[in-house]
Design a protein around this motif. Structure first.
Motif, PDB file in Angstrom:
ATOM      1  N   VAL A  17     -19.232  -5.052  15.357  1.00 46.57           N
ATOM      2  CA  VAL A  17     -19.778  -4.012  14.474  1.00 46.57           C
ATOM      3  C   VAL A  17     -18.675  -3.189  13.816  1.00 46.57           C
ATOM      4  O   VAL A  17     -18.852  -2.669  12.725  1.00 46.57           O
ATOM      5  N   ARG A  18     -17.514  -3.087  14.490  1.00 43.87           N
ATOM      6  CA  ARG A  18     -16.374  -2.393  13.890  1.00 43.87           C
ATOM      7  C   ARG A  18     -15.847  -3.170  12.695  1.00 43.87           C
ATOM      8  O   ARG A  18     -15.122  -2.636  11.869  1.00 43.87           O
ATOM      9  N   LEU A  19     -16.155  -4.464  12.665  1.00 51.78           N
ATOM     10  CA  LEU A  19     -15.708  -5.312  11.554  1.00 51.78           C
ATOM     11  C   LEU A  19     -16.869  -5.640  10.618  1.00 51.78           C
ATOM     12  O   LEU A  19     -16.800  -6.558   9.829  1.00 51.78           O
ATOM     13  N   SER A  20     -17.949  -4.893  10.769  1.00 55.82           N
ATOM     14  CA  SER A  20     -19.110  -5.034   9.894  1.00 55.82           C
ATOM     15  C   SER A  20     -19.890  -6.316  10.128  1.00 55.82           C
ATOM     16  O   SER A  20     -20.642  -6.760   9.273  1.00 55.82           O
ATOM     17  N   ILE A  21     -19.721  -6.946  11.299  1.00 57.80           N
ATOM     18  CA  ILE A  21     -20.480  -8.162  11.592  1.00 57.80           C
ATOM     19  C   ILE A  21     -21.778  -7.774  12.307  1.00 57.80           C
ATOM     20  O   ILE A  21     -21.744  -7.244  13.410  1.00 57.80           O
ATOM     21  N   GLY A  22     -22.883  -8.025  11.660  1.00 61.40           N
ATOM     22  CA  GLY A  22     -24.187  -7.733  12.271  1.00 61.40           C
ATOM     23  C   GLY A  22     -24.431  -6.262  12.509  1.00 61.40           C
ATOM     24  O   GLY A  22     -25.256  -5.877  13.328  1.00 61.40           O
ATOM     25  N   ARG A  23     -23.701  -5.409  11.791  1.00 60.34           N
ATOM     26  CA  ARG A  23     -23.717  -3.974  12.065  1.00 60.34           C
ATOM     27  C   ARG A  23     -25.098  -3.358  11.868  1.00 60.34           C
ATOM     28  O   ARG A  23     -25.501  -2.466  12.593  1.00 60.34           O
ATOM     29  N   MET A  24     -25.814  -3.841  10.845  1.00 58.52           N
ATOM     30  CA  MET A  24     -27.100  -3.235  10.529  1.00 58.52           C
ATOM     31  C   MET A  24     -28.238  -3.792  11.396  1.00 58.52           C
ATOM     32  O   MET A  24     -29.367  -3.352  11.306  1.00 58.52           O
ATOM     33  N   LEU A  58     -15.152  -3.687   4.214  1.00 57.47           N
ATOM     34  CA  LEU A  58     -16.121  -3.331   3.176  1.00 57.47           C
ATOM     35  C   LEU A  58     -15.541  -3.492   1.770  1.00 57.47           C
ATOM     36  O   LEU A  58     -16.250  -3.821   0.831  1.00 57.47           O
ATOM     37  N   TYR A  59     -14.228  -3.217   1.631  1.00 57.62           N
ATOM     38  CA  TYR A  59     -13.640  -3.241   0.292  1.00 57.62           C
ATOM     39  C   TYR A  59     -12.777  -4.469   0.028  1.00 57.62           C
ATOM     40  O   TYR A  59     -12.119  -4.552  -0.994  1.00 57.62           O
ATOM     41  N   PHE A  60     -12.763  -5.425   0.970  1.00 57.63           N
ATOM     42  CA  PHE A  60     -11.835  -6.543   0.837  1.00 57.63           C
ATOM     43  C   PHE A  60     -12.123  -7.395  -0.394  1.00 57.63           C
ATOM     44  O   PHE A  60     -11.215  -7.829  -1.090  1.00 57.63           O
ATOM     45  N   LYS A  61     -13.411  -7.597  -0.680  1.00 53.64           N
ATOM     46  CA  LYS A  61     -13.779  -8.418  -1.841  1.00 53.64           C
ATOM     47  C   LYS A  61     -13.290  -7.758  -3.134  1.00 53.64           C
ATOM     48  O   LYS A  61     -12.699  -8.418  -3.993  1.00 53.64           O
ATOM     49  N   GLN A  62     -13.519  -6.442  -3.237  1.00 56.88           N
ATOM     50  CA  GLN A  62     -13.043  -5.713  -4.419  1.00 56.88           C
ATOM     51  C   GLN A  62     -11.526  -5.788  -4.532  1.00 56.88           C
ATOM     52  O   GLN A  62     -10.981  -5.917  -5.620  1.00 56.88           O
ATOM     53  N   LEU A  63     -10.877  -5.723  -3.365  1.00 59.91           N
ATOM     54  CA  LEU A  63      -9.415  -5.778  -3.330  1.00 59.91           C
ATOM     55  C   LEU A  63      -8.930  -7.117  -3.891  1.00 59.91           C
ATOM     56  O   LEU A  63      -8.017  -7.169  -4.731  1.00 59.91           O
ATOM     57  N   LEU A  64      -9.563  -8.217  -3.456  1.00 61.25           N
ATOM     58  CA  LEU A  64      -9.182  -9.548  -3.933  1.00 61.25           C
ATOM     59  C   LEU A  64      -9.431  -9.675  -5.435  1.00 61.25           C
ATOM     60  O   LEU A  64      -8.583 -10.182  -6.177  1.00 61.25           O
ATOM     61  N   LEU A  65     -10.588  -9.185  -5.894  1.00 64.35           N
ATOM     62  CA  LEU A  65     -10.933  -9.305  -7.315  1.00 64.35           C
ATOM     63  C   LEU A  65      -9.987  -8.489  -8.188  1.00 64.35           C
ATOM     64  O   LEU A  65      -9.515  -8.966  -9.229  1.00 64.35           O
ATOM     65  N   LEU A  66      -9.674  -7.269  -7.741  1.00 66.13           N
ATOM     66  CA  LEU A  66      -8.742  -6.426  -8.493  1.00 66.13           C
ATOM     67  C   LEU A  66      -7.358  -7.060  -8.531  1.00 66.13           C
ATOM     68  O   LEU A  66      -6.695  -7.065  -9.576  1.00 66.13           O
ATOM     69  N   GLY A  67      -6.933  -7.611  -7.398  1.00 64.37           N
ATOM     70  CA  GLY A  67      -5.628  -8.272  -7.328  1.00 64.37           C
ATOM     71  C   GLY A  67      -5.562  -9.435  -8.299  1.00 64.37           C
ATOM     72  O   GLY A  67      -4.576  -9.631  -9.012  1.00 64.37           O
ATOM     73  N   LEU A  68      -6.656 -10.204  -8.329  1.00 62.25           N
ATOM     74  CA  LEU A  68      -6.721 -11.359  -9.228  1.00 62.25           C
ATOM     75  C   LEU A  68      -6.679 -10.904 -10.687  1.00 62.25           C
ATOM     76  O   LEU A  68      -5.960 -11.485 -11.517  1.00 62.25           O
ATOM     77  N   ALA A  69      -7.417  -9.848 -10.999  1.00 63.05           N
ATOM     78  CA  ALA A  69      -7.443  -9.333 -12.364  1.00 63.05           C
ATOM     79  C   ALA A  69      -6.052  -8.871 -12.795  1.00 63.05           C
ATOM     80  O   ALA A  69      -5.589  -9.188 -13.906  1.00 63.05           O
ATOM     81  N   LEU A  70      -5.362  -8.138 -11.912  1.00 62.86           N
ATOM     82  CA  LEU A  70      -4.013  -7.662 -12.245  1.00 62.86           C
ATOM     83  C   LEU A  70      -3.049  -8.835 -12.401  1.00 62.86           C
ATOM     84  O   LEU A  70      -2.191  -8.830 -13.286  1.00 62.86           O
ATOM     85  N   ALA A  71      -3.216  -9.854 -11.552  1.00 65.44           N
ATOM     86  CA  ALA A  71      -2.346 -11.036 -11.631  1.00 65.44           C
ATOM     87  C   ALA A  71      -2.530 -11.737 -12.977  1.00 65.44           C
ATOM     88  O   ALA A  71      -1.557 -12.124 -13.627  1.00 65.44           O
ATOM     89  N   ALA A 119      -2.846   0.218   2.905  1.00 61.46           N
ATOM     90  CA  ALA A 119      -3.331   1.572   2.570  1.00 61.46           C
ATOM     91  C   ALA A 119      -4.619   1.876   3.323  1.00 61.46           C
ATOM     92  O   ALA A 119      -4.814   2.994   3.808  1.00 61.46           O
ATOM     93  N   SER A 120      -5.511   0.883   3.455  1.00 61.76           N
ATOM     94  CA  SER A 120      -6.799   1.149   4.102  1.00 61.76           C
ATOM     95  C   SER A 120      -6.633   1.364   5.603  1.00 61.76           C
ATOM     96  O   SER A 120      -7.499   1.939   6.240  1.00 61.76           O
ATOM     97  N   LEU A 121      -5.526   0.888   6.170  1.00 60.10           N
ATOM     98  CA  LEU A 121      -5.265   1.147   7.590  1.00 60.10           C
ATOM     99  C   LEU A 121      -4.412   2.397   7.786  1.00 60.10           C
ATOM    100  O   LEU A 121      -4.674   3.225   8.653  1.00 60.10           O
TER     101      LEU A 121
END
Lengths: 355, 98
Positions: free
Chosen positions: A44-51, A204-217, A250-252
């Motif tokens: 749950v700390r990693l958002s697996i099955g948290r809800m 929670l933000y990893f997908k956005q992080l990957l997409l933003l990284g790809l866009a900047l690249a 940064a997120s850590l």
């Protein structure tokens, strides 16, 4: 928790307790954590099955509680329930689990689901009056934003005693005749608590992080002159990796270094961290970037980290809504502006190689 | 750690206070102290407006605009006109256990 899942309902006769015609769920549990409980707590700390990490609301027996055994109230978020039953090792007690839709005590109290009405309803549903002879309930202190103690007493006759903030202090509280020390009444946000909630931010933000990284690249490769792939290999991959790595760091580090980052405003704390990490990354990697590209990079990371930490207000134990409202109104437009200027400069750097 | 406290909405009506100390029990940040049968605000700066004191004050001597200090909820509120914690079922603070 296997025991709790096999539990019967209040409609069936329960040995040792008065028989009940109908009503809420009755279960049995113990203090031991199984491997599944440990894995679930990490998950749950990693958002697996948290809800979906829930237990059935109702009344549970821990050990063999008699009619004079204490009644402790908690939420039906399984981690809340698990921490309570573990802390109660060796104690015979009743655990009354409210239906908080799988949300922890504090957040549910804020939403009102861990609330007066739900508590009164569960007391009546589970016929608590017939199971215990005393008229006292022990609630976690962090449930107080949802429960009016004097209302519960008026409606049910049960006196609400607020226990300690942390489940770990519950035995000391019980042994001290329901007296909490001032320290037990205070919530902290120690480094291990901050570190426990930090990975969730990243997930929670990893997908956005990957997409933003790809866009900047991709943007770092415009204008497309000659071979796109050679430009991408030359710069794009580095941009992507550096961005994702810096974002993850940064997120850590943001939550971890929170008390030492400057000012009380989370957005400024984040911007400072973003600048520091951007400069550190550039110094370590040393890419041959123009001044404009370097400046754009620092600006973008400052905006990103600033927004990341602003969002982290929701995971802390001390931010007020009035403060967050003030900060969002000022910081959000600045972050958006920084992001747009940064993106423009980042793209322009490809057209102005000498800048 | 303290947060921006300029707009903190906590108000205490000392005349109504009976000195029952409930506010000192429920506040997790030690905002209140009770001296000579009357509560006083000891550390206003630390208030996070959770509302526990106001709800548990039997004589309604405390008022606070309570809510959740969560940027996601506030931003959602600006966008949709309704402050929900990260949108309905998903709560940003669910992993905290207590």
């Amino acid at each position: 928790m296997n025991n709790a899942l096999q539990a019967n309902t209040c409609s069936q006769p329960d040995p040792g307790a008065v028989s009940v015609a109908s009503g809420g769920y009755l279960g049995h549990t113990d203090s031991a954590w199984t491997l599944a409980d440990h894995l679930g707590a990490i998950g749950v700390r990693l958002s697996i099955g948290r809800m979906l990490y829930r237990v059935t609301p109702g009344l549970y027996t821990l050990g063999t509680p008699g009619p004079d055994a204490p009644v402790l109230v908690t939420a039906n978020y399984k981690l809340s329930f698990d921490q309570l039953r573990r802390a109660l090792a060796g104690i015979n007690a009743w655990i009354l689990v409210l239906d908080t839709k799988g949300i922890n005590v504090w957040c549910a109290a804020g939403k009102g689901t861990f609330g007066t009405d739900e508590l009164v309803g569960k007391i009546n549903e589970c016929r608590l009056h017939e199971r215990v002879t005393h008229r006292r309930l022990i609630l976690p202190q962090l449930g107080a934003p949802g429960v009016a103690a004097h209302e519960v007493r008026k409606q049910t006759g049960f006196a609400v005693v607020y226990g300690p903030v942390y489940a770990a202090d519950i035995t000391a509280f019980l042994q001290a005749d329901l007296q909490a020390t001032p320290a037990m009444r205070r919530i902290c946000f120690s480094w291990h608590e901050r570190l426990a909630v930090a990975p969730l931010e990243l997930v929670l933000y990893f997908k956005q992080l990957l997409l933003l990284g790809l866009a900047l690249a991709l943007l770092s490769c415009v204008p497309i002159a000659g071979h796109f792939w050679s430009a991408f290999e030359h710069r794009g991959i580095l941009v992507f990796l550096l961005f994702v790595l810096t974002g993850a760091l940064a997120s850590l580090l943001g939550p971890l270094l929170l008390p030492w980052l400057p000012t009380r405003a989370f957005s400024i704390k984040g911007a400072c961290l973003g600048v520091a990490l951007a400069v550190l990354g550039l110094w370590l990697v040393g890419p041959a970037w123009s001044v404009l590209r370097t400046a754009a990079w620092i600006l973008l990371l400052a905006a990103g980290a600033s927004h990341l930490l602003l969002k982290f207000t929701g995971s802390t134990t001390f931010t007020s809504p009035s403060g967050v409202r003030r900060e969002v109104r000022v910081a959000l437009p600045v972050q958006i502006a920084m992001g747009l200027v940064g993106l423009t400069a980042w793209t322009a750097a490809g057209f102005l190689p000498t800048w | 750690m303290k947060y921006l406290s300029k707009d903190v909405s906590l108000r205490l009506d000392v005349d109504r206070c009976t000195g029952c100390k409930m506010c000192t029990v429920v506040c997790p940040h030690g905002v209140f102290a009770v001296e000579n049968q009357k509560a006083r605000i000891l550390d206003r700066d630390a208030c996070m407006e959770c509302g526990a004191c106001a709800l548990n004050c039997p004589v309604a001597a405390i008022a606070v605009n309570s809510g959740v200090g969560c940027a996601e909820a506030i931003i959602n509120g600006l966008l949709t006109g309704q402050e929900t914690c990260c949108g309905g079922d998903t709560c940003c603070c669910a992993p905290k256990a207590s």
